[in-house]
Design a protein around this motif. Structure first.
Motif, mmCIF file in Angstrom:
data_model
loop_
_atom_site.group_PDB
_atom_site.id
_atom_site.type_symbol
_atom_site.label_atom_id
_atom_site.label_comp_id
_atom_site.label_asym_id
_atom_site.label_seq_id
_atom_site.Cartn_x
_atom_site.Cartn_y
_atom_site.Cartn_z
ATOM 1 N N ASP A 19 0.781 -1.194 -0.006
ATOM 2 C CA ASP A 19 0.071 0.066 0.012
ATOM 3 C C ASP A 19 0.790 1.129 0.008
ATOM 4 O O ASP A 19 1.766 1.466 0.963
ATOM 5 N N GLY A 20 0.596 1.953 -1.055
ATOM 6 C CA GLY A 20 1.385 3.504 -0.995
ATOM 7 C C GLY A 20 2.529 3.291 -1.821
ATOM 8 O O GLY A 20 3.214 4.451 -2.068
ATOM 9 N N THR A 41 1.527 1.978 -9.356
ATOM 10 C CA THR A 41 1.118 2.416 -8.029
ATOM 11 C C THR A 41 0.269 1.142 -7.354
ATOM 12 O O THR A 41 -0.630 0.596 -8.254
ATOM 13 N N ALA A 42 0.468 1.301 -6.069
ATOM 14 C CA ALA A 42 -0.374 0.214 -5.589
ATOM 15 C C ALA A 42 -1.403 0.916 -4.179
ATOM 16 O O ALA A 42 -0.806 1.713 -3.689
ATOM 17 N N ARG A 54 -5.221 -2.956 -4.866
ATOM 18 C CA ARG A 54 -5.483 -2.534 -6.340
ATOM 19 C C ARG A 54 -4.296 -1.944 -6.746
ATOM 20 O O ARG A 54 -3.591 -1.062 -6.386
ATOM 21 N N VAL A 55 -3.751 -2.526 -7.903
ATOM 22 C CA VAL A 55 -2.568 -1.916 -8.628
ATOM 23 C C VAL A 55 -2.766 -1.274 -9.916
ATOM 24 O O VAL A 55 -3.411 -2.002 -10.739
ATOM 25 N N GLY A 75 -3.875 -0.035 -16.921
ATOM 26 C CA GLY A 75 -4.249 -1.329 -16.402
ATOM 27 C C GLY A 75 -4.720 -1.260 -14.672
ATOM 28 O O GLY A 75 -3.973 -0.465 -14.026
ATOM 29 N N GLU A 76 -5.425 -2.003 -14.531
ATOM 30 C CA GLU A 76 -6.036 -1.898 -13.124
ATOM 31 C C GLU A 76 -6.043 -3.682 -12.758
ATOM 32 O O GLU A 76 -6.847 -4.381 -13.333
ATOM 33 N N CYS A 77 -5.426 -3.863 -11.763
ATOM 34 C CA CYS A 77 -5.501 -5.286 -11.100
ATOM 35 C C CYS A 77 -5.910 -5.411 -9.789
ATOM 36 O O CYS A 77 -5.417 -4.362 -8.707
#
Length: 251
Positions: A19-20, A41-42, A54-55, A75-77
């Protein structure tokens, strides 16, 4: 090609990003020293009380390169915050006038991945998830933070690209010096290769190398893709560590 490298993910049971945490790269291609940029980014989230991560990624050409060849991919994972398994992934891209929009949802109860291509619906379908951990290429390389690989070591990995799965071998090479924003660092060269029935860029003679710093952060400080049409290189220009609480917990 760089989208294959920087689509972020997780190995089961191990978190590659926290996170962050964020990484930014400057991409060069041929005589163009600033042909594009990559950001990863995460962010931690919760859904119905369940922890998730979420990355997000953004890959785009810039400057002169963008005038010559407009490319932008997002992209969103989404990953399970408890066991690190990938839950869903969605990508959108535009290359000149060619667009793509696809989503993959993983059902571990049935052992299948539901893939939907909204631009080329004929590619949509349900696919069996291979045994073991499935991840993407860059995550395999970032995971060497915990692999403790030595020069000459080899490790198998299964990676996902679009609606397909690649069985790769990650080969650890020599230690080289790499310039970074915080100075010169020692970095191990890792080369993913496809030994059995090469396909995609590997079948066309493409080669990938990633330099992983040998300090406590084990960051991918440099990425390189070589194809018949040339070589693209991405240098890490900015890094934001995870939130302080998570850093303390990991220690």
């Amino acid at each position: 090609m760089f989208l294959l490298l920087v689509s972020p993910g997780l190995r089961s049971g191990t978190v590659a990003l926290a996170d962050g945490e964020s990484l930014k790269y400057r991409v060069s291609w041929g005589i163009l020293s600033h042909a594009g940029e990559i950001s990863v980014t995460a962010r931690a989230e919760e859904l119905a009380g369940l922890p998730q991560l979420r990355v997000s990624t953004l890959t785009a050409t810039t400057g002169v390169a963008r005038k010559l060849y407009k490319f932008e991919a997002r992209g969103e994972c989404l990953y399970d915050g408890a066991d690190g398994r990938i839950l869903a992934a969605i990508t959108n891209s535009i290359a000149r006038k060619k667009k793509s929009h696809a989503m993959a949802v993983f059902d571990y109860g049935t052992g299948t991945m539901d893939y939907r291509d909204y631009v080329r619906p004929e590619k949509s379908g349900t696919h069996a998830i291979p045994e073991g951990s499935v991840t993407d290429l860059i995550t395999c390389l970032v995971q060497t933070r915990s692999w403790d690989m030595k020069t000459g070591d080899r490790r198998p990995a299964t990676v996902m690209f679009d609606d397909d799965f690649y069985d790769l071998t990650i080969v650890a090479g020599d230690i080289e010096k790499v310039d970074t924003p915080w100075g010169e660092v020692d970095a191990m060269v890792l080369a993913p290769i496809m030994e059995k029935e090469p396909k995609g860029m590997f079948k066309r003679g493409g080669k990938v190398r990633v330099w992983i710093s040998q300090d406590e952060r084990r960051l991918p400080v440099k990425l390189e893709i070589s194809m018949k049409v040339g070589t693209g290189t991405a240098h890490l220009t900015d890094y934001t560590p995870p939130a302080a609480g998570l850093v303390a917990a990991s220690k």
